[in-house]
Design a protein around this motif. Structure first.
Motif, PDB file in Angstrom:
ATOM      1  N   GLU A  42       0.919  -1.127   0.130  1.00 47.49           N
ATOM      2  CA  GLU A  42      -0.010  -0.027   0.040  1.00 47.49           C
ATOM      3  C   GLU A  42       0.910   1.386  -0.107  1.00 47.49           C
ATOM      4  O   GLU A  42       0.711   2.228   0.860  1.00 47.49           O
ATOM      5  N   ARG A 182       1.812   5.376   8.238  1.00 50.16           N
ATOM      6  CA  ARG A 182       0.641   4.850   8.816  1.00 50.16           C
ATOM      7  C   ARG A 182      -0.431   5.567   8.090  1.00 50.16           C
ATOM      8  O   ARG A 182      -1.510   5.139   7.903  1.00 50.16           O
ATOM      9  N   LYS A 187       0.877  -0.489   5.288  1.00 47.49           N
ATOM     10  CA  LYS A 187       0.823  -1.352   6.450  1.00 47.49           C
ATOM     11  C   LYS A 187       1.889  -1.927   7.078  1.00 47.49           C
ATOM     12  O   LYS A 187       1.662  -2.252   8.520  1.00 47.49           O
ATOM     13  N   SER A 188       3.039  -1.933   6.743  1.00 40.38           N
ATOM     14  CA  SER A 188       4.065  -2.310   7.567  1.00 40.38           C
ATOM     15  C   SER A 188       5.208  -1.930   6.850  1.00 40.38           C
ATOM     16  O   SER A 188       5.481  -1.906   5.444  1.00 40.38           O
ATOM     17  N   GLY A 201       3.808  -2.723  11.854  1.00 35.74           N
ATOM     18  CA  GLY A 201       3.016  -3.496  11.005  1.00 35.74           C
ATOM     19  C   GLY A 201       3.181  -4.895  11.238  1.00 35.74           C
ATOM     20  O   GLY A 201       4.172  -5.246  12.163  1.00 35.74           O
TER      21      GLY A 201
END
Ligand code: FAD
Ligand code: MG
Length: 339
Positions: A42, A182, A187-188, A201
């Motif tokens: 993402e 974030r 996500k991570s 994440g």
């Protein structure tokens, strides 16, 4: 400085197991060191551009080597005027002074005159004469910094005072990068600012992240143990990155504010594990100054911190909370205990 901690193994495993998008790492030179960000899902190229721009914004406010920074202005106005700063600079200085209070001045951002005189890490690195160190020490005392929260000003009341956020600002910048990412929907990922690591994440495999801890006597990238953690920051302070040798003595960059000389104890590195990069960075420097016995005691009394110490005899000491998450990987670095 730089890479005292590195990420290994499962990062690559995660790389392989992530199907939705390809992970990507980008690196820029900020804070006089290599800053890398790895994102897993993402994100777009704009995300990288924007997050690095946010990190540079922090450097531009807090660097002592950038003349237009807020910290440089505070230092220029020492003994003259209070300086109005942005809330993040004000808040980070407040946090650093809080850690100074807690550690009885082990972390002292007013060591600036000494950091500058010793010049460790620069071409001008040298051992200053003792009388000069004593003179500079007169201006080193975190209790003298005057903060005005209503007007958001910082005042160094004596000419010759100088603050230096080198011990804490990279950790703060890492936290801000994570916050930005974030908010952008990432996500991570992994932040690695000169060895200050923050992982955030969850991995698809649900396994913990694994972070290798740098071997003080070896090339960057060699590690003596691995820490598993769900999320958070892992930051080391040590004698092995920024130093010079003279007459067989190692003069490194962490100054004992009570002597004006580089800290001399039996510790080669301290790694702090904490929820935030700011804490991990600030306390890693402070606990290094406290040394092994006082340092372990200090960390054991703080519920939000854990630590790994390596002594110059290559013994590894862990705080109780790390007993199950640390894996020794080098036989010559055995785990020791006081019991
Ligand atoms: P840490 O243990 O976290 O910090 C050690 C550093 O803190 C020392 O280098 C000194 O600056 C300071 N310090 C020493 N003793 C104490 C003490 N007792 N209490 C408080 N502070 C202490 N380096 C460059 O070469 N060029 C640059 O342009 C440059 N720009 C920077 C800009 C910023 C905003 C920051 C934060 C750092 C910058 N650095 C620069 C410094 C470089 O990255 C430092 O070596 C680094 O901050 C030290 O971090 P560390 O994690 O290795 O060690
Ligand atoms: Mg630090």
């Amino acid at each position: 400085m730089i890479l005292s901690v590195l990420l290994i193994g499962t990062v690559f495993f995660f790389f392989l197991s992530c199907r939705k998008t390809d992970p990507e790492t980008k690196t820029e030179f900020i804070f006089g060191t290599t800053c890398s960000i790895t994102l897993y899902s993402e994100y777009s190229q704009d995300t990288f551009t924007q997050v690095f721009s946010r990190v540079r914004e922090i450097e531009n406010k807090m660097s002592v080597t950038i003349e237009s920074s807020e910290v440089s202005e505070i230092n220029r106005m020492a003994g003259v005027n209070a300086v109005t700063v942005t809330s993040e600079t004000f808040n980070l200085i407040t946090t650093a002074l809080g850690i100074a209070e807690e550690t009885e001045g082990a972390l002292d951002i007013t060591v600036g005159p000494l950091v500058s005189e010793w010049g460790i890490g620069s071409e001008n690195a040298h051992v200053p004469p003792k009388h000069k160190i004593e003179k500079l020490l007169e201006h080193v005392d975190y209790r003298k910094v005057v903060l005005d929260a209503d007007n958001q000003t910082v005042f160094l009341p004596e000419k010759g005072m100088r603050i230096d956020l080198g011990a804490i600002a990279k950790g703060y910048a890492g936290d801000q990068a994570v916050m930005f990412l974030r908010k952008s929907g990432v996500k991570s990922g992994i932040i690695d600012f000169g060895g200050n690591i923050i992982v955030f994440g969850t991995k698809q495999t649900k396994e913990p992240w694994k972070v290798g801890i740098q071997q003080p006597d070896s090339n960057r990238g060699s590690y003596f143990g691995i820490l598993g953690l769900a999320e958070g920051a892992v930051v080391s302070s040590g004698t092995y990155e920024r130093y010079f040798m003279k007459d067989g003595i190692r003069f490194h960059h962490i100054i004992d504010p009570s002597t004006g000389f580089p800290v001399r104890n039996n510790v080669d590195s301290v790694t702090i594990v904490a929820g935030s990069g700011t804490s991990a960075d600030g306390y890693s420097t402070a606990v290094f100054v406290l040394g092994l016995e006082r340092g372990i005691q200090f960390v054991e009394n703080k519920t939000d911190l854990e630590a790994v110490f390596v002594t110059n005899e290559k013994n590894v000491y862990l705080t109780k909370g790390l007993k199950d998450s640390f894996t020794q990987t080098k036989a010559e670095y055995p785990i020791a205990s006081f019991e």
